[in-house]
Design an enzyme around this catalytic site. Structure first.
Site, PDB file in Angstrom:
ATOM      1  CB  SER A 135     -69.933  39.366 -31.627  1.00 20.79           C
ATOM      2  OG  SER A 135     -70.852  40.277 -31.061  1.00 20.79           O
ATOM      3  CG  HIS A 184    -118.531  19.018 -13.892  1.00 25.49           C
ATOM      4  ND1 HIS A 184    -118.491  20.251 -14.495  1.00 25.49           N
ATOM      5  CD2 HIS A 184    -118.809  18.128 -14.881  1.00 25.49           C
ATOM      6  CE1 HIS A 184    -118.737  20.129 -15.789  1.00 25.49           C
ATOM      7  NE2 HIS A 184    -118.931  18.844 -16.054  1.00 25.49           N
ATOM      8  CB  SER A 314    -100.777  22.343  12.269  1.00 27.18           C
ATOM      9  OG  SER A 314    -101.266  23.420  13.038  1.00 27.18           O
ATOM     10  CD  GLU A 327     -99.755  21.925   0.942  1.00 31.59           C
ATOM     11  OE1 GLU A 327    -100.877  21.800   1.462  1.00 31.59           O
ATOM     12  OE2 GLU A 327     -98.730  22.232   1.589  1.00 31.59           O
TER      13      GLU A 327
END
Length: 465
Positions: A135, A184, A314, A327
């Site tokens: 099935s 941090h 760029s 990235e």
């Protein structure tokens, strides 16, 4: 106005009547109905899914022949055609959209029809012969498990091992390079590059352990449960023998699911796998962001490393080069995290004896495996393997780090250490110079106590005086 040439068609019949099908199409009426009904996304079921489904059809045909339910000659023909499909010879014959009937009955019948059509004899029927003892409700969940296992073993685990090996290689080569630690995002006590990268390697290694745990449940195949888990219209030995045949062919420890009702109605094992893929994505985003920050600059950022230059960064700023691989991996991670949410919702969408989001679960989990494996290979080969370390810059940063005064706490106390650190920050002077002025420790003792390399080894320092 030029007339559009009409496509040649043929007529195919199913239980609902007659349907026009493109003359050269390898499928039949039920596939065509699905093509007509679901012009949704243009996304079709992944190659890995089609491959696994075809392999299951081959195993089912052999099993039915062994059980004397199917003519051996016909079974042999089904097996030959199914294995050709598994190798990718007829991928264009599977056009059905991912967003289709929730049981993926359309995809199951697509496979049944293509196999029957390629055998080219009216004696073979898509339902009666190719789908014998099956099935969609047990075939498709089985396909999810088999396709995931194949992709895990063939692409994901090799990619994880390659990434781990690459990180360990760099960790070993940079074991003596001391750098400023950061908590941090602020300056903290020093550690070596090797220690930092060893953390990444351990993250990746743990994923291998997690996958092995999940694979144990993915090896459980619900084939044999047929429509609702009772095994109606299937020989009692069918599921066991199909699992054994797949295990033999694919060299994986597939066994029948111990409870067909769970295997059909719930997709918990695939949901569990998706969770493991999410954890991999979380690790990859952390590692990629570390690389991006280390690479930042090169003049006004951390500038600790330089990733390989791969392409201009760029369209307006000449000479700019960006950390494109980290990235891309971060985007992969985001996609996989989103996929996990989709799979979680889909996994919870079972009602009674069947989940009705099977095509979405299959497409999404296989997509996650695919992009994770490719992303990890890119991260290893095009970022981690080739980055260079700016050792002089790192050493200069480290020598000016007032947090090194932490090593003096057992000798001068926390309060005095804080005073020394604040003065060093304020006056932009070396910590050793300030400590020499504010304590009775000799220059020799300070050189020993504040040696960055020694501080990476932990422990408690004591004054030599």
């Amino acid at each position: 106005m030029k007339k559009t040439k009409k496509q040649a068609v043929r007529f195919e019949k199913d239980s609902m009547g007659t349907v026009k099908v493109p003359k050269n199409a390898l499928y039949g009426a039920q596939t065509q109905r699905a093509v007509d009904n679901f012009p949704i996304s243009g996304l079709t079921m992944p190659r890995a899914f089609i491959r696994a489904l075809a392999l299951i059809k081959a195993a089912a045909a052999k099993t039915n022949a062994d059980l004397k339910l199917l003519n051996p000659s016909l079974a042999k023909k089904i097996i030959i055609v199914a294995k050709k499909i598994a190798k990718g010879e007829y991928d264009s014959a599977f056009p059905i959209d991912v967003f289709q009937t929730g049981s993926a009955t359309s995809s199951n019948m697509n496979m049944n029809e293509v196999i029957a059509h390629l055998i080219k004899t009216p004696k073979v029927h898509p339902n009666d012969h190719v789908n014998m003892s099956q099935s969609s409700n047990d075939v498709i969940p089985t396909t999810l498990h088999v396709s995931c296992c194949l992709q895990i073993h063939e692409t994901l685990i090799p990619a994880l091992k390659h990434l781990e090996k690459t990180i360990l290689m760099r960790s070993k080569s940079l074991a003596r390079v001391v750098k400023t630690g950061r908590t941090h995002l602020m300056d903290a006590m020093p550690l070596t590059f090797g220690q930092e990268l060893s953390g990444w390697a351990t993250q990746i290694h743990h994923h291998l352990d997690r996958l092995q745990s999940t694979l144990k449940r993915l090896y459980l195949l619900p084939i044999g449960g047929t429509a609702v888990g009772t095994g109606i219209n299937a020989h009692p030995q069918f599921g066991k023998k199909v699992a054994r045949e797949l295990a033999k062919q694919l060299k994986m420890p597939f066994v029948p699911h111990p409870n067909y009702f769970a295997g059909l109605s719930a997709q918990d094992s695939v949901v569990e796998l998706s969770g493991q893929l999410r954890v991999i994505a979380v690790s990859l985003m952390k590692i990629s962001n570390d690389l991006r920050l280390m690479n930042s600059g090169p003049l006004s950022g951390l500038g600790e490393i330089a990733l390989p230059n791969l392409q201009p960064g760029s369209s307006i700023m000449p000479g700019k080069v960006n950390p494109v691989i980290p990235e891309a991996v971060c985007m992969i991670a985001a996609q996989v995290m989103g996929n996990d949410t989709t799979i979680g919702i889909a996994g919870a969408s079972g009602s009674f004896q069947l989940n009705t989001m099977l095509p979405l679960i299959g497409y999404t989990v296989l997509n996650s495996i695919h992009i994770l494996a490719n992303g990890m290979n890119a991260l290893a080969n095009k970022a981690i393997h080739g980055f260079t370390v700016n050792e002089s810059h790192i050493a200069a940063q480290l020598s000016q780090n007032p947090i090194l005064v932490t090593a003096l706490n057992p000798i001068i106390g926390y309060q005095k250490g804080a005073e020394i650190a604040k003065k060093a920050y304020k006056e932009h002077r070396a910590i050793k110079t300030i400590a020499a002025e504010m304590t009775t420790l000799s220059a020799k003792e300070l050189d020993r106590l504040l040696d960055p390399k020694t501080l990476t080894q932990g422990g408690i320092e004591k004054s030599g005086g």
